[in-house]
Design an enzyme around this catalytic site. Structure first.
Site, PDB file in Angstrom:
ATOM      1  N   ARG A   1     -14.891   7.214 -36.130  1.00 24.13           N
ATOM      2  CA  ARG A   1     -13.537   6.680 -36.838  1.00 24.13           C
ATOM      3  C   ARG A   1     -12.793   6.531 -37.499  1.00 24.13           C
ATOM      4  O   ARG A   1     -11.967   5.708 -37.188  1.00 24.13           O
ATOM      5  CB  ARG A   1     -14.115   4.793 -36.517  1.00 24.13           C
TER       6      ARG A   1
ATOM      7  N   THR B   1     -26.971  -3.591 -38.020  1.00 20.05           N
ATOM      8  CA  THR B   1     -26.380  -2.551 -38.000  1.00 20.05           C
ATOM      9  C   THR B   1     -25.022  -2.489 -38.594  1.00 20.05           C
ATOM     10  O   THR B   1     -24.191  -3.736 -37.681  1.00 20.05           O
ATOM     11  CB  THR B   1     -26.777  -1.192 -37.316  1.00 20.05           C
TER      12      THR B   1
ATOM     13  N   ASP C   1     -25.653  -9.651 -27.535  1.00 21.27           N
ATOM     14  CA  ASP C   1     -24.601  -8.094 -28.320  1.00 21.27           C
ATOM     15  C   ASP C   1     -23.867  -8.456 -28.780  1.00 21.27           C
ATOM     16  O   ASP C   1     -22.895  -7.695 -28.557  1.00 21.27           O
ATOM     17  CB  ASP C   1     -25.048  -6.530 -27.117  1.00 21.27           C
TER      18      ASP C   1
ATOM     19  N   LYS D   1     -17.224  -9.911 -30.567  1.00 18.95           N
ATOM     20  CA  LYS D   1     -17.375  -9.637 -29.090  1.00 18.95           C
ATOM     21  C   LYS D   1     -17.361 -11.157 -28.416  1.00 18.95           C
ATOM     22  O   LYS D   1     -17.576 -11.699 -27.318  1.00 18.95           O
ATOM     23  CB  LYS D   1     -18.452  -9.262 -29.307  1.00 18.95           C
TER      24      LYS D   1
ATOM     25  N   ASN E   1     -13.209  -5.292 -28.895  1.00 19.21           N
ATOM     26  CA  ASN E   1     -14.581  -4.700 -29.780  1.00 19.21           C
ATOM     27  C   ASN E   1     -14.203  -3.422 -30.905  1.00 19.21           C
ATOM     28  O   ASN E   1     -13.640  -4.734 -31.680  1.00 19.21           O
ATOM     29  CB  ASN E   1     -15.327  -3.490 -28.086  1.00 19.21           C
TER      30      ASN E   1
ATOM     31  N   CYS F   1     -26.245   7.457 -21.471  1.00 26.35           N
ATOM     32  CA  CYS F   1     -24.945   8.733 -21.203  1.00 26.35           C
ATOM     33  C   CYS F   1     -24.464   9.195 -20.423  1.00 26.35           C
ATOM     34  O   CYS F   1     -23.201   9.588 -20.235  1.00 26.35           O
ATOM     35  CB  CYS F   1     -26.054  10.489 -21.931  1.00 26.35           C
TER      36      CYS F   1
END
Length: 703
Positions: free
Chosen positions: A133, A263, A328, A355, A417, A634
């Site tokens: 980013r 995190t 989350d 969020k 987000n 993924c």
């Protein structure tokens, strides 16, 4: 059972004291600090991170003349999320795989390129693409966090490496189970380079580190969740973890093995006025509150904003937005600093649209709760306590405790987000790239911590081949640009988009808002009313935020192109449902009367051809479970890729059991990010996955 908060209901509530929304009649916005030059020197342009530029050569009257001044093709067709920096007419851009390059900002001439050589097998450590980013700049140095956990300093003139440190402590990996990655931009405060990391989905314990900008020496480390047994870390966080945090966790919950999460993978803001660094802390590990903490405690500092001192990492205050997180609902979304006059009193505030669907205002110096008002539809809470800001959680939303499936809105990707929002002092509005993506949550059975793959503590097979459920989720997918009035606590206007997962936002003194879209458009809107004034076909989806700068009196607007991140990966069917285009990663730069053109190219994405191979139904069903736990993150839910990685339903490896084993078990494509899974999957289990993929290939016409 309490009813979900409807859109009309939260619009009505936005003026009531129950959410402490701020009355427009008694409050006004104040002028905000702006960039002192024509550069873009910091991640958010200024330390307030409002992403508002005073440049106005491109404005509502001239924007129709906007054209492509120059472009550069990028060498990785992955998601591009970078905010370039511009200092003295030189642009420093970061791209996928943590690469950096310096270019002349007016012509695109490449001055140098730097590749930290992130190993391909590092791709499996992260949840959300190998994106980066942005970088930081100070005193002739460029600072970059690499995907595999390093922090590096480069000479801004030459690109030569000055120093490199591993930000991950040796004891942080717990037998190889925990994974750490860096995708966020570093921040610099008082000579300290500050960086966090991601990894909560895989099993990680969150922390943020501060390094000396000249030498790379570690100055302090701050852990966001406790250590098992409340053991000290010899870190800046020891006191607060011991006195306040540990008691909010069950001492023998699953977090002891999984790390707990928390995190700080994106938002870090330094405010010189308060001399505080604000950390946006992420979700729990695992997601399941029942598994993580036995359904006990608020689990600090998950879903919290934490304020610390930049030179020492000393704790000052915190505010938890989402106690008992099991959705989350990170607080890692972009934050900004605002000066607003509320009820006749000037306030220095921290603002965030995380969020969980509430827009928060906090006192920047003390963390005092000011307001929390829904900026989007939400059904997990029916408001907040007007004094404390604690959410009133709907009982049925506690899915990990009830054992029932909960269709959550927002889902885990949130009402907003990581894509940056912007503030315009001309209008007084904050512009939010908002979205709605419903998600079913259901408890996993017999959870165990895997050495590879995600560790969420949820049922990863929640949407088997039930097309009705998939269609119901798809029908709820929405995206829009929202102009939010932070003083009145309500929506001023919206600009509907065709899809969710759109790009970040830029506001300018030309009374314009710029945003890229998932469907491939790059657009400019009137900041006062949202009217679209400009559209450019970028040939590929955009999620990165634009910047603007001036060189020799000419204003430019730049944006990185390349659709990616977690939605196209993990979303699979939902992402493809709305965006089937092929990825073309580029850096686009616009100016008035620009005359460049993009080359003609294919716009159609992967279209899998149904296989003629037969499959074993029993093996395929078993393979579905293995696929969802080890491959989905993924390659997409139900093996329906969203456009970033290859669609496995068309893989040539499916035709041969031996070839498939070579790829999935032995990792012959490791340099491309496809590692081997022989340590966690047996040859028979891998063959079951192949049978599942053959089945999905034969059914692909359904999608």
């Amino acid at each position: 059972m309490r009813r979900p908060l409807s859109f009309s209901a939260w619009r009505r509530l936005s003026g009531l004291g129950t959410t402490l929304a701020l009355c427009a009649g008694t409050s006004v916005a104040v002028a905000q600090p702006t960039a002192p030059s024509s550069d873009w020197p910091l991640h958010g342009l200024t330390t307030s991170e409002q992403r508002f530029s005073t440049l106005d050569q491109i404005n509502t009257q001239t924007v129709s003349r906007l054209g492509l001044a120059w472009y550069q093709n990028l060498d990785a067709l992955r998601g591009q999320e970078g905010t370039p920096l511009v200092i003295g007419g030189i642009m420093y851009a970061t791209t996928s795989w943590s690469r950096v390059e310096a270019l002349k900002a007016d012509t695109g001439e490449v001055l140098w390129q730097y590749d930290p050589r992130v190993p391909g097998n590092a791709a499996v450590r992260g949840c959300c693409d190998t994106a980066n980013r942005g970088a930081a700049y100070s005193d002739g140095r460029i600072f970059i966090g690499t995907y595999d956990g390093r922090l590096q300093a480069l000479d801004a003139k030459t690109g030569h490496l000055l120093w490199s440190v591993n930000t991950i402590p040796e004891n942080a990996t717990l037998g190889g189970i925990r994974s750490y990655t860096i995708t966020g931009a570093p921040r610099i405060a008082k000579g300290i380079v500050i960086i966090g990391n991601g990894g909560s989905e895989f099993g990680a314990r969150g922390f943020v580190s501060g390094f000396d900008e000249k030498t790379g020496a570690l100055k302090w480390r701050f852990y966001t969740v406790p250590a098992p047994g409340n053991k000290p870390d010899n870190a800046a966080s020891d006191k607060v973890l011991h006195e306040k945090v540990y008691k909010t966790w069950s001492p023998n919950g699953g977090w002891v093995q999984s790390g707990g999460g928390g995190t700080v993978w994106d938002s870090i803001v330094y405010d010189p006025e308060t001399d505080l660094v604000y950390l946006g802390v992420g979700n729990g590990s695992p997601w399941s509150y029942s598994i993580r903490s036995n359904g006990i405690g608020d689990n600090l500092f998950l879903g919290s904003i934490v304020a610390i001192r930049p030179e020492t990492g000393e704790y000052v205050w915190h505010f938890q937005e989402t106690p008992m997180d099991q959705w989350d609902f990170t607080a890692s979304q972009p934050m900004m600093i605002l000066d607003l006059t509320i009820h006749g009193q000037k306030r220095h505030l921290l603002a965030q649209a995380p969020k969980n669907g509430f827009f928060y205002l906090l006192d920047a110096a003390t963390g005092e709760f000011i307001s929390a008002t829904p900026y989007t539809f939400l059904n997990w809470a029916d408001g907040v306590d007007p004094k404390t800001g604690r959410p009133n959680i709907v009982p049925d939303a506690l899915w990990s405790l009830t054992g029932k499936t909960w269709m959550g809105i927002p889902g885990s990707l949130g009402g907003h987000n990581w894509a940056p929002m912007a503030y315009s002092p001309k209008t007084g509005y904050i512009y939010i790239p908002a979205q709605q993506m419903p998600q079913p949550f259901h408890s996993g059975k017999n959870f165990k911590l895997n050495k590879m793959g995600v560790n969420l503590g949820i049922d990863m097979t929640g949407l088997p081949d039930d097309q009705k459920v998939v269609d119901a989720v798809n029908s709820g997918l929405k995206g829009w640009l929202e102009a939010w009035d932070p003083v009145a606590g309500k929506v001023a206007f919206t600009v509907p988009h065709a899809t969710p997962w759109n790009g970040g936002v830029l506001a300018t003194a030309g009374n314009l808002i710029f945003q890229g879209l998932a469907t491939g458009g790059f657009e400019a809107y009137d900041a006062s009313n949202g009217k679209r004034l400009y559209h450019f076909d970028a040939h590929s989806g955009i999620i990165a935020p634009p910047i603007t700068y001036s060189v020799n009196g000419r204003q430019y607007v730049a944006v990185e192109v390349g659709w990616g991140g977690i939605f196209p990966l993990m979303g699979g069917a939902m992402a493809r449902y709305h965006n089937a285009g092929i990825n073309h990663s580029r850096l686009l730069v616009f100016a008035l009367d620009g005359e460049q053109r993009l080359p003609l190219e294919t716009r159609t994405g992967q279209i899998p051809i149904p296989t003629t191979q037969t499959f074993n139904p029993k093996q395929a069903q078993q393979g579905y479970t293995y696929y969802q736990n080890f491959c989905m993150a993924c390659h997409g839910d139900n093996a329906i890729a969203g456009g970033v990685l290859p669609d496995l339903r068309s893989s040539g490896a499916l035709s041969s059991r031996g070839g498939f084993q070579a790829v999935v078990s032995r990792g012959v494509l490791e340099n491309f990010g496809m590692v081997g899974f022989s340590k966690v999957l047996t040859p028979q289990e891998i063959e079951d996955i192949r049978q599942f993929l053959i089945r999905q290939s034969s059914l692909q016409k359904r999608y």
